[in-house]
Design a protein around this motif. Sequence first.
Motif, PDB file in Angstrom:
ATOM      1  N   SER A 109       7.168  -2.578  18.873  1.00 47.13           N
ATOM      2  CA  SER A 109       8.153  -2.284  17.676  1.00 47.13           C
ATOM      3  C   SER A 109       7.110  -1.192  16.861  1.00 47.13           C
ATOM      4  O   SER A 109       7.362  -0.533  15.921  1.00 47.13           O
ATOM      5  CB  SER A 109       8.332  -3.191  16.895  1.00 47.13           C
ATOM      6  OG  SER A 109       7.488  -4.109  16.186  1.00 47.13           O
ATOM      7  N   ARG A 110       5.784  -1.108  17.094  1.00 45.71           N
ATOM      8  CA  ARG A 110       4.681  -0.559  16.199  1.00 45.71           C
ATOM      9  C   ARG A 110       3.214  -0.336  17.186  1.00 45.71           C
ATOM     10  O   ARG A 110       3.152  -0.787  17.933  1.00 45.71           O
ATOM     11  CB  ARG A 110       4.497  -1.235  14.842  1.00 45.71           C
ATOM     12  CG  ARG A 110       3.513  -2.409  15.172  1.00 45.71           C
ATOM     13  CD  ARG A 110       3.262  -3.047  13.836  1.00 45.71           C
ATOM     14  NE  ARG A 110       2.318  -4.037  13.994  1.00 45.71           N
ATOM     15  CZ  ARG A 110       1.669  -4.743  12.801  1.00 45.71           C
ATOM     16  NH1 ARG A 110       1.738  -4.176  11.481  1.00 45.71           N
ATOM     17  NH2 ARG A 110       0.935  -5.717  12.800  1.00 45.71           N
ATOM     18  N   GLY A 111       2.708   0.675  16.543  1.00 38.98           N
ATOM     19  CA  GLY A 111       1.157   0.907  17.060  1.00 38.98           C
ATOM     20  C   GLY A 111       1.440   1.163  18.280  1.00 38.98           C
ATOM     21  O   GLY A 111       2.099   2.103  18.888  1.00 38.98           O
ATOM     22  N   ILE A 112       0.450   0.761  19.104  1.00 37.45           N
ATOM     23  CA  ILE A 112       0.041   0.806  20.601  1.00 37.45           C
ATOM     24  C   ILE A 112       1.204   0.813  21.326  1.00 37.45           C
ATOM     25  O   ILE A 112       1.717   1.595  22.042  1.00 37.45           O
ATOM     26  CB  ILE A 112      -0.896   0.384  21.107  1.00 37.45           C
ATOM     27  CG1 ILE A 112      -2.589   0.670  20.600  1.00 37.45           C
ATOM     28  CG2 ILE A 112      -1.393   0.632  22.385  1.00 37.45           C
ATOM     29  CD1 ILE A 112      -3.672  -0.144  20.834  1.00 37.45           C
ATOM     30  N   GLY A 113       1.898  -0.534  21.077  1.00 31.67           N
ATOM     31  CA  GLY A 113       3.125  -0.858  21.908  1.00 31.67           C
ATOM     32  C   GLY A 113       4.167   0.201  21.567  1.00 31.67           C
ATOM     33  O   GLY A 113       4.941   0.612  22.975  1.00 31.67           O
ATOM     34  N   ARG A 114       4.330   0.651  20.639  1.00 37.22           N
ATOM     35  CA  ARG A 114       5.394   1.490  20.240  1.00 37.22           C
ATOM     36  C   ARG A 114       5.226   2.925  20.799  1.00 37.22           C
ATOM     37  O   ARG A 114       6.093   3.486  21.534  1.00 37.22           O
ATOM     38  CB  ARG A 114       5.735   1.655  18.958  1.00 37.22           C
ATOM     39  CG  ARG A 114       6.962   2.689  18.359  1.00 37.22           C
ATOM     40  CD  ARG A 114       6.948   3.036  16.801  1.00 37.22           C
ATOM     41  NE  ARG A 114       8.218   3.865  16.718  1.00 37.22           N
ATOM     42  CZ  ARG A 114       9.265   3.341  16.115  1.00 37.22           C
ATOM     43  NH1 ARG A 114       9.441   2.125  15.758  1.00 37.22           N
ATOM     44  NH2 ARG A 114      10.224   4.257  15.948  1.00 37.22           N
ATOM     45  N   ALA A 115       4.012   3.227  20.949  1.00 34.20           N
ATOM     46  CA  ALA A 115       3.602   4.404  21.595  1.00 34.20           C
ATOM     47  C   ALA A 115       4.082   4.581  23.081  1.00 34.20           C
ATOM     48  O   ALA A 115       4.435   5.351  23.752  1.00 34.20           O
ATOM     49  CB  ALA A 115       2.088   4.946  21.197  1.00 34.20           C
ATOM     50  N   LEU A 116       3.583   3.190  23.716  1.00 34.11           N
ATOM     51  CA  LEU A 116       3.748   3.155  24.933  1.00 34.11           C
ATOM     52  C   LEU A 116       5.289   3.089  25.429  1.00 34.11           C
ATOM     53  O   LEU A 116       5.712   3.809  26.261  1.00 34.11           O
ATOM     54  CB  LEU A 116       3.004   1.832  25.646  1.00 34.11           C
ATOM     55  CG  LEU A 116       3.570   1.575  26.992  1.00 34.11           C
ATOM     56  CD1 LEU A 116       2.900   2.546  27.822  1.00 34.11           C
ATOM     57  CD2 LEU A 116       2.579   0.363  27.392  1.00 34.11           C
ATOM     58  N   VAL A 117       6.151   2.330  24.667  1.00 31.83           N
ATOM     59  CA  VAL A 117       7.542   2.239  24.628  1.00 31.83           C
ATOM     60  C   VAL A 117       8.237   3.773  24.940  1.00 31.83           C
ATOM     61  O   VAL A 117       8.881   3.978  25.774  1.00 31.83           O
ATOM     62  CB  VAL A 117       8.214   1.297  23.728  1.00 31.83           C
ATOM     63  CG1 VAL A 117       9.654   1.436  23.873  1.00 31.83           C
ATOM     64  CG2 VAL A 117       7.795  -0.129  23.784  1.00 31.83           C
ATOM     65  N   LYS A 153      15.857  -2.362  25.626  1.00 31.29           N
ATOM     66  CA  LYS A 153      16.424  -3.512  24.943  1.00 31.29           C
ATOM     67  C   LYS A 153      15.024  -4.122  24.374  1.00 31.29           C
ATOM     68  O   LYS A 153      13.963  -4.022  24.897  1.00 31.29           O
ATOM     69  CB  LYS A 153      16.965  -4.529  26.008  1.00 31.29           C
ATOM     70  CG  LYS A 153      18.202  -3.905  26.811  1.00 31.29           C
ATOM     71  CD  LYS A 153      18.771  -4.973  27.625  1.00 31.29           C
ATOM     72  CE  LYS A 153      20.250  -4.367  28.185  1.00 31.29           C
ATOM     73  NZ  LYS A 153      21.339  -4.184  27.526  1.00 31.29           N
ATOM     74  N   SER A 154      15.610  -4.903  23.185  1.00 33.70           N
ATOM     75  CA  SER A 154      14.438  -5.730  22.663  1.00 33.70           C
ATOM     76  C   SER A 154      14.651  -7.197  22.399  1.00 33.70           C
ATOM     77  O   SER A 154      15.708  -7.560  22.325  1.00 33.70           O
ATOM     78  CB  SER A 154      14.167  -4.945  21.160  1.00 33.70           C
ATOM     79  OG  SER A 154      15.165  -5.127  20.389  1.00 33.70           O
ATOM     80  N   GLU A 187      15.114  -1.985  16.260  1.00 40.54           N
ATOM     81  CA  GLU A 187      16.327  -1.292  16.156  1.00 40.54           C
ATOM     82  C   GLU A 187      16.004   0.328  15.943  1.00 40.54           C
ATOM     83  O   GLU A 187      16.771   0.924  16.646  1.00 40.54           O
ATOM     84  CB  GLU A 187      17.229  -1.856  15.065  1.00 40.54           C
ATOM     85  CG  GLU A 187      17.835  -3.109  15.579  1.00 40.54           C
ATOM     86  CD  GLU A 187      18.354  -3.024  16.897  1.00 40.54           C
ATOM     87  OE1 GLU A 187      19.391  -2.325  17.024  1.00 40.54           O
ATOM     88  OE2 GLU A 187      18.170  -4.048  17.705  1.00 40.54           O
ATOM     89  N   SER A 188      15.257   0.630  14.943  1.00 44.53           N
ATOM     90  CA  SER A 188      14.947   2.240  14.769  1.00 44.53           C
ATOM     91  C   SER A 188      14.332   2.745  16.179  1.00 44.53           C
ATOM     92  O   SER A 188      14.742   3.803  16.353  1.00 44.53           O
ATOM     93  CB  SER A 188      13.856   2.150  13.606  1.00 44.53           C
ATOM     94  OG  SER A 188      13.606   3.599  13.474  1.00 44.53           O
ATOM     95  N   LEU A 189      13.648   2.156  16.817  1.00 45.13           N
ATOM     96  CA  LEU A 189      12.996   2.585  17.970  1.00 45.13           C
ATOM     97  C   LEU A 189      14.113   2.720  18.965  1.00 45.13           C
ATOM     98  O   LEU A 189      13.959   3.912  19.601  1.00 45.13           O
ATOM     99  CB  LEU A 189      11.899   1.582  18.348  1.00 45.13           C
ATOM    100  CG  LEU A 189      11.419   2.146  19.839  1.00 45.13           C
ATOM    101  CD1 LEU A 189      10.763   3.603  19.724  1.00 45.13           C
ATOM    102  CD2 LEU A 189       9.983   1.323  20.130  1.00 45.13           C
ATOM    103  N   ILE A 190      14.971   1.606  19.200  1.00 41.69           N
ATOM    104  CA  ILE A 190      15.896   2.126  20.269  1.00 41.69           C
ATOM    105  C   ILE A 190      16.886   3.219  19.989  1.00 41.69           C
ATOM    106  O   ILE A 190      17.076   4.048  20.757  1.00 41.69           O
ATOM    107  CB  ILE A 190      16.848   0.623  20.424  1.00 41.69           C
ATOM    108  CG1 ILE A 190      15.771  -0.310  20.855  1.00 41.69           C
ATOM    109  CG2 ILE A 190      18.109   1.058  21.213  1.00 41.69           C
ATOM    110  CD1 ILE A 190      16.395  -1.701  21.068  1.00 41.69           C
ATOM    111  N   THR A 191      17.437   3.248  18.690  1.00 41.78           N
ATOM    112  CA  THR A 191      18.170   4.261  18.027  1.00 41.78           C
ATOM    113  C   THR A 191      17.452   5.732  18.281  1.00 41.78           C
ATOM    114  O   THR A 191      17.879   6.687  18.728  1.00 41.78           O
ATOM    115  CB  THR A 191      18.440   4.343  16.675  1.00 41.78           C
ATOM    116  OG1 THR A 191      19.157   2.946  16.505  1.00 41.78           O
ATOM    117  CG2 THR A 191      19.191   5.406  16.104  1.00 41.78           C
TER     118      THR A 191
END
Length: 252
Positions: free
Chosen positions: A15-23, A61-62, A45-49
Amino acid sequence: MSATARPVLFVTGGSRGIGRALVEAAAIEGWDVAFTYVSQAEAAESLITELKATAPEATIKSWCLDVRDSKAVDRVADDVLGAFDRVDAVVPNAGISLNGLAYSLTDEDWSTVIDTNLTGPFYVCRAFLPELVSRRKGRILLVSSIIAAGASGQAAYATSKAGLIGLATSLAKEYGPKGITTNVVAPAYFETDMTRDTMSSGLVDYANKFCPMRRLGALDELAATMLFLISDKAGYINGETIRVSGGLDWAP
């Protein structure tokens, strides 16, 4: 799996940082993604949107997950496999840093860091290994740090990140014959929530001054390296630690 099926990536701490960038990068590059978060449901939820707009063909999905809970890890792994039918790459990225000189580290602080950064990734790998072995193909990528070499005030963090390298090389030897590669990416200092929250201004100045690139890393640069290491093109890279450090080779 059909020739046109999208590969599936599982990422913890997405949901944030390195993980979010990879997603984000994976979804844009043709992956479906399952990711976890521990407390930031709104950010998830914001990332999925966001990705519905930028990568509309991707399924994202999260799940809420504390990787320190082995039973919860197993439940989420089962849910993910039920939702996506398979997983092609596993990136146990969730991590935490608690600063403090060794003499002042409490038992709780030590356990929190080790359990989150080292034991948690082991639980995640263990949960998905049967799936990867059954398909005789897969990628595991662990997220260490150049701090694995040691740093003042980072005894627990450095120990956890060094342990990931031993875990990865062991998995590489055990499961390479099954078609599964296990590697490590070891970033230096990147612009993330964690570095903004935990890095002193002096350490930021140090990184900017002594890194040959004279700057902190950009997350899209790190995500691109990670995507390569989980791709088919990296099929003969196994048991390696890939430093993404801009040339920085020492930390105070």
